[in-house]
Design an enzyme around this catalytic site. Structure first.
Site, PDB file in Angstrom:
ATOM      1  N   GLY A   1       0.735  -1.307   0.110  1.00 45.17           N
ATOM      2  CA  GLY A   1       0.069  -0.056  -0.067  1.00 45.17           C
ATOM      3  C   GLY A   1       0.733   1.352  -0.060  1.00 45.17           C
ATOM      4  O   GLY A   1       0.408   2.356  -0.160  1.00 45.17           O
ATOM      5  N   CYS A   2       2.125   1.030   0.014  1.00 43.10           N
ATOM      6  CA  CYS A   2       3.182   2.348  -0.030  1.00 43.10           C
ATOM      7  C   CYS A   2       3.671   2.196  -1.406  1.00 43.10           C
ATOM      8  O   CYS A   2       4.172   1.405  -1.965  1.00 43.10           O
ATOM      9  CB  CYS A   2       4.166   2.173   1.019  1.00 43.10           C
ATOM     10  SG  CYS A   2       3.476   2.121   2.731  1.00 43.10           S
ATOM     11  N   THR A   3       3.619   3.580  -1.872  1.00 45.45           N
ATOM     12  CA  THR A   3       4.332   3.935  -3.069  1.00 45.45           C
ATOM     13  C   THR A   3       5.577   3.563  -3.116  1.00 45.45           C
ATOM     14  O   THR A   3       6.374   2.898  -3.988  1.00 45.45           O
ATOM     15  CB  THR A   3       3.955   5.507  -3.704  1.00 45.45           C
ATOM     16  OG1 THR A   3       2.450   5.493  -3.844  1.00 45.45           O
ATOM     17  CG2 THR A   3       4.382   5.434  -5.216  1.00 45.45           C
ATOM     18  N   SER A   4       6.394   4.170  -1.922  1.00 48.15           N
ATOM     19  CA  SER A   4       7.804   3.976  -1.745  1.00 48.15           C
ATOM     20  C   SER A   4       8.008   2.484  -1.156  1.00 48.15           C
ATOM     21  O   SER A   4       7.069   1.997  -0.698  1.00 48.15           O
ATOM     22  CB  SER A   4       8.374   5.115  -0.805  1.00 48.15           C
ATOM     23  OG  SER A   4       7.995   6.463  -1.263  1.00 48.15           O
TER      24      SER A   4
ATOM     25  N   GLY B   1      -0.033   5.755   2.305  1.00 46.49           N
ATOM     26  CA  GLY B   1       1.180   4.861   2.571  1.00 46.49           C
ATOM     27  C   GLY B   1       1.164   4.896   4.228  1.00 46.49           C
ATOM     28  O   GLY B   1       1.648   3.667   4.710  1.00 46.49           O
TER      29      GLY B   1
END
Length: 145
Positions: free
Chosen positions: A46-49, A120
């Site tokens: 769920g985190c872009t990074s 995120g």
């Protein structure tokens, strides 16, 4: 720096550029997560990074949960530092009782972060809470009846 001092420091800073710098500095102060902890099992969905979250559970009763984490993005590392300040060293029940949304609002992050970073952070919180619920369930299942 404890959570109240962090809130006071954020409120003292006049502009968001200074607050972002503080967030980035907090991330830089995090210890490096060892490569062996950067596993898919520790990766936060769920985190872009990329964010990795490792959990250690103490043997005391009730157990305390300790978290180490890292990210490949500077601002996200700062958010990770806030997350660790809020949750690491607490019991599962204390984690579940922590009102992280209020903390996020008190720091003014709700209005200033992009939707992706906010999402995120929510994903990181969800993973911490899920782990706390699992530890609490294990404790309850193992308790003498």
């Amino acid at each position: 720096m404890d959570l109240q001092r962090l809130i006071d420091t954020f409120n003292f800073l006049d502009n968001w550029e200074d607050r972002y710098r503080l967030l980035i500095d907090m991330g830089r102060e995090l210890p490096e997560l060892p490569d062996e902890a950067r596993t898919e099992a520790n990766r936060v969905d769920g985190c872009t990074s990329n964010v990795w979250l490792e959990t250690t559970i103490s043997n005391e009763h009730p157990p305390r949960m300790f978290f180490t984490a890292d990210s490949d993005a500077f601002i996200v590392k700062g958010l990770v530092a806030i997350l660790l300040k809020a949750y690491s060293g607490k019991t599962p029940q204390e984690i579940l009782n922590t009102d992280i949304e209020s903390l996020f609002d008190d720091l003014g992050l709700s209005q200033q972060l992009t939707a992706n970073r906010r999402d995120g952070f929510v994903a990181m919180v969800k993973q911490v809470r899920n782990r706390a619920q699992a530890v609490q369930a294990d404790e309850t299942a193992g308790a003498p009846g």
